[in-house]
Write a protein that holds these residues in place. Sequence first.
Motif, PDB file in Angstrom:
ATOM      1  N   MET A   1      62.805  52.669  30.074  1.00  0.00           N
ATOM      2  CA  MET A   1      63.868  52.416  31.014  1.00  0.00           C
ATOM      3  C   MET A   1      64.958  53.478  30.844  1.00  0.00           C
ATOM      4  N   LEU A   2      65.495  53.930  31.941  1.00  0.00           N
ATOM      5  CA  LEU A   2      66.553  54.936  31.880  1.00  0.00           C
ATOM      6  C   LEU A   2      67.876  54.279  31.513  1.00  0.00           C
ATOM      7  N   PRO A   3      68.626  54.847  30.603  1.00  0.00           N
ATOM      8  CA  PRO A   3      69.901  54.255  30.231  1.00  0.00           C
ATOM      9  C   PRO A   3      70.875  54.289  31.402  1.00  0.00           C
ATOM     10  N   GLY A   4      71.632  53.213  31.534  1.00  0.00           N
ATOM     11  CA  GLY A   4      72.637  53.162  32.581  1.00  0.00           C
ATOM     12  C   GLY A   4      72.136  52.719  33.930  1.00  0.00           C
ATOM     13  N   ILE A   5      70.840  52.487  34.052  1.00  0.00           N
ATOM     14  CA  ILE A   5      70.288  52.058  35.328  1.00  0.00           C
ATOM     15  C   ILE A   5      69.747  50.647  35.167  1.00  0.00           C
ATOM     16  N   VAL A   6      70.145  49.757  36.054  1.00  0.00           N
ATOM     17  CA  VAL A   6      69.688  48.377  36.002  1.00  0.00           C
ATOM     18  C   VAL A   6      68.484  48.231  36.915  1.00  0.00           C
ATOM     19  N   PHE A   7      67.385  47.738  36.353  1.00  0.00           N
ATOM     20  CA  PHE A   7      66.189  47.491  37.143  1.00  0.00           C
ATOM     21  C   PHE A   7      66.074  45.995  37.380  1.00  0.00           C
ATOM     22  N   LEU A   8      65.831  45.618  38.624  1.00  0.00           N
ATOM     23  CA  LEU A   8      65.653  44.219  38.950  1.00  0.00           C
ATOM     24  C   LEU A   8      64.175  43.892  38.908  1.00  0.00           C
ATOM     25  N   VAL A   9      63.794  43.032  37.973  1.00  0.00           N
ATOM     26  CA  VAL A   9      62.407  42.608  37.867  1.00  0.00           C
ATOM     27  C   VAL A   9      62.382  41.105  37.707  1.00  0.00           C
ATOM     28  N   SER A  10      61.288  40.524  38.120  1.00  0.00           N
ATOM     29  CA  SER A  10      61.147  39.088  37.957  1.00  0.00           C
ATOM     30  C   SER A  10      60.918  38.769  36.492  1.00  0.00           C
ATOM     31  N   ALA A  11      61.178  37.540  36.130  1.00  0.00           N
ATOM     32  CA  ALA A  11      60.958  37.103  34.750  1.00  0.00           C
ATOM     33  C   ALA A  11      59.487  37.231  34.387  1.00  0.00           C
ATOM     34  N   GLU A  12      58.611  36.938  35.335  1.00  0.00           N
ATOM     35  CA  GLU A  12      57.178  37.038  35.069  1.00  0.00           C
ATOM     36  C   GLU A  12      56.756  38.475  34.800  1.00  0.00           C
ATOM     37  N   ARG A  13      57.265  39.413  35.592  1.00  0.00           N
ATOM     38  CA  ARG A  13      56.921  40.824  35.395  1.00  0.00           C
ATOM     39  C   ARG A  13      57.455  41.317  34.053  1.00  0.00           C
ATOM     40  N   ASP A  14      58.644  40.898  33.699  1.00  0.00           N
ATOM     41  CA  ASP A  14      59.224  41.274  32.424  1.00  0.00           C
ATOM     42  C   ASP A  14      58.384  40.712  31.279  1.00  0.00           C
ATOM     43  N   GLU A  15      57.960  39.461  31.394  1.00  0.00           N
ATOM     44  CA  GLU A  15      57.102  38.868  30.370  1.00  0.00           C
ATOM     45  C   GLU A  15      55.777  39.613  30.266  1.00  0.00           C
ATOM     46  N   LEU A  16      55.197  39.953  31.413  1.00  0.00           N
ATOM     47  CA  LEU A  16      53.932  40.692  31.416  1.00  0.00           C
ATOM     48  C   LEU A  16      54.069  42.007  30.669  1.00  0.00           C
ATOM     49  N   ARG A  17      55.138  42.723  30.919  1.00  0.00           N
ATOM     50  CA  ARG A  17      55.360  43.996  30.223  1.00  0.00           C
ATOM     51  C   ARG A  17      55.479  43.789  28.713  1.00  0.00           C
ATOM     52  N   ARG A  18      56.202  42.744  28.315  1.00  0.00           N
ATOM     53  CA  ARG A  18      56.338  42.479  26.890  1.00  0.00           C
ATOM     54  C   ARG A  18      54.997  42.126  26.266  1.00  0.00           C
ATOM     55  N   LEU A  19      54.203  41.315  26.958  1.00  0.00           N
ATOM     56  CA  LEU A  19      52.894  40.937  26.434  1.00  0.00           C
ATOM     57  C   LEU A  19      51.967  42.141  26.311  1.00  0.00           C
ATOM     58  N   VAL A  20      51.989  43.018  27.308  1.00  0.00           N
ATOM     59  CA  VAL A  20      51.148  44.220  27.260  1.00  0.00           C
ATOM     60  C   VAL A  20      51.559  45.098  26.081  1.00  0.00           C
ATOM     61  N   ASP A  21      52.839  45.221  25.844  1.00  0.00           N
ATOM     62  CA  ASP A  21      53.316  46.030  24.716  1.00  0.00           C
ATOM     63  C   ASP A  21      52.856  45.459  23.375  1.00  0.00           C
ATOM     64  N   GLU A  22      52.646  44.153  23.322  1.00  0.00           N
ATOM     65  CA  GLU A  22      52.242  43.504  22.070  1.00  0.00           C
ATOM     66  C   GLU A  22      50.728  43.503  21.851  1.00  0.00           C
ATOM     67  N   LEU A  23      49.957  43.904  22.844  1.00  0.00           N
ATOM     68  CA  LEU A  23      48.504  43.898  22.706  1.00  0.00           C
ATOM     69  C   LEU A  23      48.030  44.907  21.664  1.00  0.00           C
ATOM     70  N   SER A  24      46.958  44.530  20.989  1.00  0.00           N
ATOM     71  CA  SER A  24      46.332  45.498  20.091  1.00  0.00           C
ATOM     72  C   SER A  24      45.560  46.508  20.941  1.00  0.00           C
ATOM     73  N   ASP A  25      45.332  47.689  20.410  1.00  0.00           N
ATOM     74  CA  ASP A  25      44.615  48.727  21.150  1.00  0.00           C
ATOM     75  C   ASP A  25      43.210  48.278  21.550  1.00  0.00           C
ATOM     76  N   GLU A  26      42.621  47.402  20.760  1.00  0.00           N
ATOM     77  CA  GLU A  26      41.267  46.926  21.065  1.00  0.00           C
ATOM     78  C   GLU A  26      41.228  46.045  22.310  1.00  0.00           C
ATOM     79  N   ARG A  27      42.321  45.367  22.633  1.00  0.00           N
ATOM     80  CA  ARG A  27      42.365  44.465  23.786  1.00  0.00           C
ATOM     81  C   ARG A  27      42.757  45.179  25.083  1.00  0.00           C
TER      82      ARG A  27
END
Length: 77
Positions: A1-27
């Motif tokens: 995310m670029l500093p100083g810029i607010v991105f509007l995303v749904s809670a679901e999309r934000d959760e999806l991004r967090r979950l993807v970041d937590e995935l192991s490389d094998e998954r």
Amino acid sequence: MLPGIVFLVSAERDELRRLVDELSDERVPAVLAEARRQRRLQPASDWPPPWFASFASGRSDLGSNHDDLLADGFGRS
């Protein structure tokens, strides 16, 4: 995310991004394949959008004369 810029995303999309970041490389390949499958199931967006070319000026030289048109107040009410 670029500093100083607010991105509007749904809670679901934000959760999806967090979950993807937590995935192991094998998954990642399996989840990526499912995301691609879901993308193919999504209907294509309409193009052009309804507002595209939504004005008529009666002129064909708008691009080549943009400086003159803006100086003359083109588009002002």
